[in-house]
Design an enzyme around this catalytic site. Structure first.
Site, mmCIF file in Angstrom:
data_model
loop_
_atom_site.group_PDB
_atom_site.id
_atom_site.type_symbol
_atom_site.label_atom_id
_atom_site.label_comp_id
_atom_site.label_asym_id
_atom_site.label_seq_id
_atom_site.Cartn_x
_atom_site.Cartn_y
_atom_site.Cartn_z
ATOM 1 N N ASP A 150 6.981 1.393 2.357
ATOM 2 C CA ASP A 150 7.596 1.308 1.039
ATOM 3 C C ASP A 150 8.200 -0.078 0.833
ATOM 4 O O ASP A 150 8.744 -0.666 1.766
ATOM 5 C CB ASP A 150 8.688 2.375 0.901
ATOM 6 N N HIS A 224 -0.756 4.903 -7.863
ATOM 7 C CA HIS A 224 0.677 4.613 -8.022
ATOM 8 C C HIS A 224 0.916 3.112 -7.988
ATOM 9 O O HIS A 224 1.689 2.571 -8.797
ATOM 10 C CB HIS A 224 1.466 5.301 -6.906
#
Length: 321
Positions: A150, A224
């Site tokens: 992330d 995404h």
């Protein structure tokens, strides 16, 4: 323009840490003076703690919501500051939730986060009520609980200031930054049942080595990664800093990601959410949302350390007193 990582307070661009606390509170009607006093003295409080724990990397960035901005800071609101705007797609929604102040506390040691938060809440006392307290942790090599790295797209070096700090477009609040927070919980059993290549197509990155995958053709389902990439009408890409953290309680069946984004322009994150929840094109929402539910949504402005330290009562209040 000074860097966002110049000290332990208002350190939006500080390096990602092993531990974080995301504390959101509301200010009580009679608590404004106490809160202002605590905020203007925050730098001194931080100095005392960082002196004791110099290697902990402790920082605290304070975000102030639109409802209490003028009463706490004493100046006109930043140009883009407002409440969180809910986003309703055909299938999923991003809700707005309450919150006057955000304290984004980060350190390499969980005990130092705990110690500082305790001191902070003791100082605030009954001037605030806690809306949400989420404790985050680093997971392996900065992976979320879905198994992917992330924050890969975060700007680095001199790009940080350009992406995060307000500049001449709002000179009264130069050096500050907009902050958006959302708390997501994941349906882990359903996610883990997906083949790895399907997960990769949803995220837009390879799972093991974190390599970007090619974007889908225009008009097709976007990943995404693609939906979260924002360009303006001139084709200029606008970055944000994501300081997301996993959180959870396996015993309670809770597995989540706390999203926190710092941005020079609030519209960048707003457009990102619209692309995710509504879809681009409309109707093709981010498939990650089929496995991740947004529970909260709040907007704050984190003023520069200098502006925070000089906060004062608005002129009308000083005259009345």
């Amino acid at each position: 323009m000074s860097t966002v990582i110049s000290g332990p307070t208002q350190a939006a661009g500080a390096p990602l840490t092993s531990n974080a606390v995301f504390l959101i509170v509301n200010v009580t009607p009679s608590g404004v003076d106490t809160v202002r006093e605590t905020l203007t003295g925050l730098a001194d409080t931080m100095k005392a703690i960082t002196f004791r724990f110099p290697d902990a990397g402790l920082t605290c960035t304070v975000g102030i919501g639109t409802r209490v901005w003028t009463s706490l800071v004493g100046t006109a609101r930043p140009k883009e500051l407002r409440e969180f705007t809910p986003v309703a797609g055909a299938t999923h929604s991003a809700p707005a939730t309450d919150g006057d102040l955000l304290f984004h506390i980060r350190a390499e040691r969980a005990d130092v986060c705990f110690f500082f938060e305790t001191r902070l809440l003791d100082a605030l006392g009954d001037a605030v009520t806690v809306v949400d307290e989420t404790v985050g942790f680093r997971s392996f090599d900065r992976r979320d609980l879905l198994g992917f790295v992330d924050g890969t797209a975060n700007p680095v070096g001199p790009e940080v200031d350009e992406a995060v700090l307000v500049g001449d477009e709002d000179p009264a609040h130069r050096g500050g930054t907009y902050v958006v927070t959302q708390k997501y919980v994941h349906a882990m059993s359903a996610w883990n049942a997906l083949p790895a290549d399907t997960q990769e197509m949803i995220l837009g990155r390879s799972k093991v080595d974190n390599i970007e995958l090619d974007d889908a053709a225009e008009g097709h389902q976007q990943s995404h990664k693609s939906l979260a990439t924002i360009e303006d009408d001139d084709g200029t890409e606008h970055d944000i800093i994501r300081d997301n953290m996993p959180f959870g309680s396996p015993g309670a069946g809770e597995f989540g990601t706390y999203f926190l984004g710092y941005s020079r322009h609030l519209w960048v994150i707003q457009r990102m959410l619209e692309r995710m929840f509504i879809g681009e094109p409309a109707g093709m929402h981010d498939r990650l949302l089929d496995f991740s539910t947004a529970l909260t949504g709040s907007v704050f402005f984190a003023p520069s350390a200098g502006e925070l330290a000089s906060a004062h009562a608005p002129e009308a209040s000083r005259t009345a007193s």
